[in-house]
Design a protein around this motif. Structure first.
Motif, short mmCIF file in Angstrom:
data_model
loop_
_atom_site.label_atom_id
_atom_site.label_comp_id
_atom_site.label_asym_id
_atom_site.label_seq_id
_atom_site.Cartn_x
_atom_site.Cartn_y
_atom_site.Cartn_z
N LYS A 204 0.66 -0.94 -0.15
CA LYS A 204 -0.20 0.12 -0.06
C LYS A 204 1.31 1.53 -0.09
N ASP A 205 2.13 1.53 0.54
CA ASP A 205 2.72 2.30 0.57
C ASP A 205 3.25 2.98 -0.18
N ASP A 206 3.52 1.76 -1.52
CA ASP A 206 3.89 2.29 -3.18
C ASP A 206 3.25 1.84 -4.30
N PHE A 207 2.15 1.43 -4.06
CA PHE A 207 0.56 1.74 -4.74
C PHE A 207 0.94 2.60 -5.36
N PHE A 208 0.81 3.88 -4.92
CA PHE A 208 0.69 5.06 -5.80
C PHE A 208 2.22 6.08 -5.59
N THR A 209 2.88 5.98 -6.73
CA THR A 209 3.52 6.40 -6.51
C THR A 209 4.06 8.09 -6.17
N PRO A 210 4.97 8.60 -6.51
CA PRO A 210 4.95 10.16 -4.79
C PRO A 210 4.40 11.13 -6.25
N SER A 211 4.83 11.25 -7.54
CA SER A 211 4.19 12.63 -8.13
C SER A 211 2.54 12.30 -8.83
N MET A 212 2.22 10.58 -8.20
CA MET A 212 0.08 10.35 -8.15
C MET A 212 0.17 11.38 -6.90
N ARG A 213 0.62 11.11 -5.74
CA ARG A 213 0.21 11.83 -4.39
C ARG A 213 0.48 12.68 -4.37
N SER A 214 1.68 13.85 -5.44
CA SER A 214 1.88 15.23 -5.21
C SER A 214 0.31 15.61 -5.56
N ARG A 215 -0.20 14.71 -6.15
CA ARG A 215 -0.96 14.96 -7.17
C ARG A 215 -2.07 15.32 -7.11
N MET A 216 -1.97 15.07 -6.21
CA MET A 216 -3.75 14.51 -5.59
C MET A 216 -3.67 15.42 -3.99
N ALA A 217 -2.23 15.77 -3.48
CA ALA A 217 -2.48 16.73 -2.70
C ALA A 217 -2.53 18.22 -3.13
N TYR A 218 -1.99 18.44 -4.22
CA TYR A 218 -1.96 19.59 -4.89
C TYR A 218 -3.37 20.01 -5.30
N TYR A 219 -4.43 18.78 -5.72
CA TYR A 219 -5.90 18.87 -6.42
C TYR A 219 -6.88 19.52 -4.52
N ILE A 220 -6.14 18.73 -3.50
CA ILE A 220 -6.64 18.86 -2.50
C ILE A 220 -6.63 20.55 -1.91
N LEU A 221 -5.26 21.22 -1.67
CA LEU A 221 -5.01 22.38 -1.48
C LEU A 221 -5.44 23.67 -1.97
N SER A 222 -5.79 23.29 -3.51
CA SER A 222 -6.16 24.12 -4.13
C SER A 222 -7.57 24.25 -4.52
#
Length: 919
Positions: A204-222
């Motif tokens: 589970k820790d590596d299922f979503f790549t760091p770039s995917m996680r950053s993209r989702m995080a920025y979506y929420i921050l926006s």
């Protein structure tokens, strides 16, 4: 959402009095964003304490990418300065900032994100807020953003390369497999939270790549709110950054670029990219496109893939162009018409008429000997062949790029990347106050404008763009008038004075040189000023139009900027190629601009050599300046920042603080990279008939450009927020438009700017009987036949040269007119009409042949390779099987037990029938 509620991102003026501020109220369920945008959003109850980020001390692990517990990964970092530790005159402004920041962070935690704050080890006023997305939040937003994830390994056999026999040679031109290992290939499908068991989840820790996680995080921050003021809701990290609430927001690099991380399990992708891509020692290697996409996202990846492909294709054009240049260089001494110009008995005896009124003098034709030799290098039959070749080359380039792009679309899971999958821009959502029925889904939705309002916005935008284009054209006309006026002024002044103080440079300080230099400087200043102003205007217009998605925004801005830059960069070349020297009349009746300024004539060597000079200076100078600017500016900024923020002692600096010292990547950074390359593409294709060396200059520039961009983005900038992209966007139709226009411009350059058609007409028609007493076709006598005769007594009083006239009665000028004394003196002769007919025939024939060839190539070459089509079908089939199995299980659980077996068989048969039909 209530109809009276207004969402906005624009913060109020920071100088408002705090007494006038309304207290932040609770976020009611009625004004919460729709579930499709914020599915995990929860309201902050009235009267409850606002949660704050947990404060933690730095644990002295400089390479750590986790919270202090070593378990929770850092997906994003927010940076702010603590105003309580600074002395400000208007403290209420910074109290508002603190209140907004605390509310924003509380909103993030209510949305399921976890925060941890750490003070800077260099500056105790700076605080870093680390953001982590738990598994449940990742799953929720992966479904919202349609993230493509693996369902099973790819079982299709890889295609065998036809060049495998040369692998022992080609392997040295690829990144080292010991450093960058090949990634496993999977079939993928959009993530669904309710079907976790069908996805290929090993960890589970590596299922979503760091770039995917950053993209989702920025979506929420926006989309997280930071203030509620009555019916006005303000949200988004963008405005918090613009208002100074936060100093920076960025995802983390995984390690230093020049050293591996000491943390176990770190992929060290940044280090690998630097070693095998951005380092100067790797300039000859192919780019690791898959790793670039994995680390920076599809949008950055597709740019470098396009740039690399364009550079490889330029190699073929550069070889052919260099061959044409060598052919012209070796034949310049054997050209018959060039020999006649240089011959003292021919060119030395021909006196040419003055090229301006009163101030200019008569001159001998052989004074242009060197210019005529240089013209032979570019104005020969090899150039014609090369122009036709480039028209075919540009078609092959675009068609093969489509195929390569289709392969990347499949490999990067963007085949079905539809507009519906792109989330609306926060700026768009903030202005949604009107309701409409979605024509596709039939569901009511909020939009920021009515149909009439959208029409008004677009009309204003188009009108503004055309106004600025006309402003550019007006500046060009003004500079042309300046050139005409300045030439006469410099002619009178420089000839009337004895320039003793410029004795060493006296032979170079000519009226032509002085006019050209001053006009170029004025043109440069005007272009730079208008470019800077228009850039802001274009962004303002695009913001005013309110495009729905970021792709729509960038495409709209791209079209506006390119149209302006097209006029800005190419107008001078179009003027020289198709306007200068075309409507000048003859010495006895010259044509005047605005009734006062005599039109410019071409240089003695012809307008083609001037166009060649213009292109070489613009392409070479622009390339050198851009590369120096791209390397020096980010490096100097980082050096200055590190010098100002350097610690007093040798302290261990954490990963997030090391990245904070880098430069932020501009929102339009990639846009300017595309613009620079497309402008270069225009120079390579539109005017290549006058400059065969353009492809080789572009090739050399691009080899540097790839490594400079790679070095810059890897070492000098913070990590870019990954973005999804299917193709190069609006640049694709722009390239196709330039390719179509290039056929016409090159045909017209050969027909109207060069002397090739007049020479061919003379060779096949006028060099033999009845026009000449010869039976064999030859180029001898061409110079004499291409120069008309003028009686110097026919000069008007306004244009008659000053001073004592030489002991001659006639002079020659470049045109095809009847001589003095003829019943139709100074009118166009039969030679002129033959040449015009030949030019028109040449343009029509060449254009139709080339366009037909382009059409055939476009039809024959499929846009999507056959192997890719097979893989796409296989992936769709597997996805359908999985989805149908899930649906069958859900239906089976709800059926009566008595009929369980019968119904299972019927459902299975129906499902298989449906799958066969769909497939």
């Amino acid at each position: 959402m209530n109809g009276n509620d207004i969402c906005e991102m624009d913060s109020t003026t920071e100088t408002e009095e705090i007494d006038g501020d309304m207290e932040m109220g609770m976020i009611d369920e009625e004004i919460v964003y729709p579930e499709e945008f914020l599915p995990t959003y929860h309201s902050i109850q009235e009267g409850s304490a606002v949660a704050k980020a947990q404060l933690a001390e730095f644990n002295d692990k400089p390479d750590s990418l986790f919270f202090n517990d070593g378990v929770r990964r850092i997906d994003f970092v927010l940076v702010y300065e603590d105003e309580d530790k600074k002395d400000f005159e208007k403290r209420h402004t910074f109290q508002r900032r603190q209140r907004r920041r605390e509310y924003f962070e509380a909103s993030l935690m209510k949305m399921g994100m976890e925060l941890e704050a750490t003070h800077s080890v260099i500056d105790d006023k700076v605080t870093f807020v680390k953001v982590h997305m738990p598994w449940d939040v990742l799953c929720t937003y992966a479904e919202v953003l349609h993230i493509q994830v693996p369902i099973q390994p790819n079982d299709l056999s890889a295609r065998v390369s036809p060049w495998r026999c040369l692998a022992f040679i080609t392997k040295h031109f690829y990144p080292s497999e010991d450093v960058i290992t090949a990634e496993a290939e999977f079939f993928t499908a959009p993530f669904e939270k309710d079907r976790l068991e069908y996805f290929y989840i090993r960890d589970k820790d590596d299922f979503f790549t760091p770039s995917m996680r950053s993209r989702m995080a920025y979506y929420i921050l926006s989309r997280a709110p930071y203030e509620i003021r009555g019916s006005v809701k303000k949200f988004g990290i963008t405005k918090l950054l613009d208002g100074g609430v936060y100093k920076a927001a960025y995802p983390l690099h995984d390690c230093r670029f020049n050293a591996r991380s000491k943390e176990n399990g770190c992929p060290n992708d940044r280090f690998k990219l630097y070693e095998e891509w951005a380092h100067p020692k790797s300039f000859y290697k192919m780019q690791p496109i898959d790793l670039i996409r994995k680390y920076y996202g599809e949008k950055i990846g597709i740019y470098f893939a396009w740039l690399g492909f364009y550079t490889v294709m330029l190699a073929l054009a550069a070889v052919v162009g260099l061959g044409c240049f060598i052919y012209g260089y070796r034949t310049q001494e054997t050209s018959t018409w060039s020999k006649e110009v240089c011959d003292p008995e021919i060119g030395g005896q021909i006196v040419m008429c003055p090229q301006c009124d009163r101030e200019c003098k008569f001159w001998r034709l052989n004074s242009t000997c060197e210019a005529s030799k240089k013209l032979c290098i570019f104005d020969n039959f090899g150039t014609l062949v090369f122009a036709v070749f480039m028209s075919i080359w540009v078609t092959l380039f675009l068609e093969f790029w489509k195929r390569y792009q289709a392969e990347l679309e499949y490999q990067w899971d963007t085949v079905e990347f539809l507009e519906q999958e792109q989330p609306p821009r926060p700026e768009y959502e903030a202005k949604c106050i009107y309701e409409r029925k979605n024509p596709i889904t039939g569901v009511k939705e909020k939009v920021p404008y009515t149909a009439c309002g959208r029409c008004v916005r677009v009309s204003i935008g188009i009108g503004t763009v055309f106004f600025w284009v006309l402003l550019i054209l007006a500046s060009i006309v003004a500079i042309t008038v300046y050139r005409l006026a300045a030439f006469f002024a410099f002619s009178a002044r420089l000839r009337a004075q004895d320039l003793k103080e410029l004795e060493p440079l006296k032979e170079y300080v000519t009226p032509q040189m002085a006019t050209s230099v001053t006009a170029s400087l004025i043109s440069f200043v005007v272009i730079m000023i208008l470019n800077t102003l228009y850039e802001r205007v274009a962004i303002w217009i695009t913001d005013f139009e309110l495009p729905r998605t970021k792709t729509d925004y960038e495409n709209s801005l791209t079209l506006k900027m390119f149209l302006f830059q097209f006029v800005n960069y190419y107008s001078s070349c179009f003027y020289i190629a198709f306007a200068k020297g075309k409507a000048v009349g003859f010495p006895g009746d010259p044509v005047y601009l605005l009734g006062k300024y005599r039109n410019e004539e071409c240089d003695p060597g012809g307008c083609l050599i001037e166009l060649t000079t213009q292109l070489s200076i613009i392409m070479g100078g622009k390339a050198i300046w851009n590369n120096i600017q791209e390397v020096l500016l980010p490096w100097l900024k980082n050096v200055i920042f590190r010098y100002c923020k350097r610690p007093n002692s040798e302290k261990v600096i954490p990963r997030w603080e090391q990245d904070y010292q880098l430069q932020p990547f501009s929102k339009l950074g990639l846009f300017y990279e595309y613009l620079e390359m497309v402008i270069q593409f225009g120079f390579v294709t539109l005017f290549v008939a006058s400059f065969p060396l353009a492809p080789i200059l572009a090739l050399v520039n691009n080899l540097f450009e790839i490594r400079v961009d790679a070095w810059k983005i890897t070492t000098q900038f913070r990590r870019v927020v990954p973005e999804k992209a299917q193709d190069i966007g609006a640049w694709q139709p722009i390239l196709q438009g330039v390719a179509i226009l290039a056929v016409a411009t090159n045909a017209m350059i050969i027909a109207f700017t060069s002397d090739m058609i007049p020479r061919l007409v003379y060779y096949w028609s006028f060099s033999v009987y009845p026009y000449e007493e010869r039976s064999d076709h030859t180029m001898e006598g061409y110079i004499n036949s291409s120069l008309s005769v003028f009686d110097i007594s026919d000069f008007s009083n306004f244009s008659r040269p000053l001073g004592k006239l030489p002991n001659i009665t006639t002079c020659r000028y470049r045109d095809f007119r009847f001589p003095p004394g003829h019943p139709r003196e100074y009118e166009y002769n039969i030679y002129y009409w033959h040449v015009i007919a030949a030019k028109m025939a040449f343009i029509i024939v060449v254009e139709h042949i080339v366009y037909l060839t382009k059409f055939i190539l476009s039809y024959v070459i499929p846009d999507v390779p056959y192997a890719v089509k097979e893989q796409i079908k296989r992936e769709k089939y597997l996805t359908q099987v999985i989805l149908h199995e899930t649906n069958l299980k859900l239906v089976t659980k709800r059926l009566k037990p008595a009929h369980e077996e019968t119904i299972e068989e019927a459902n299975a048969a129906m499902a298989m029938e449906e799958m066969d039909l769909d497939f």
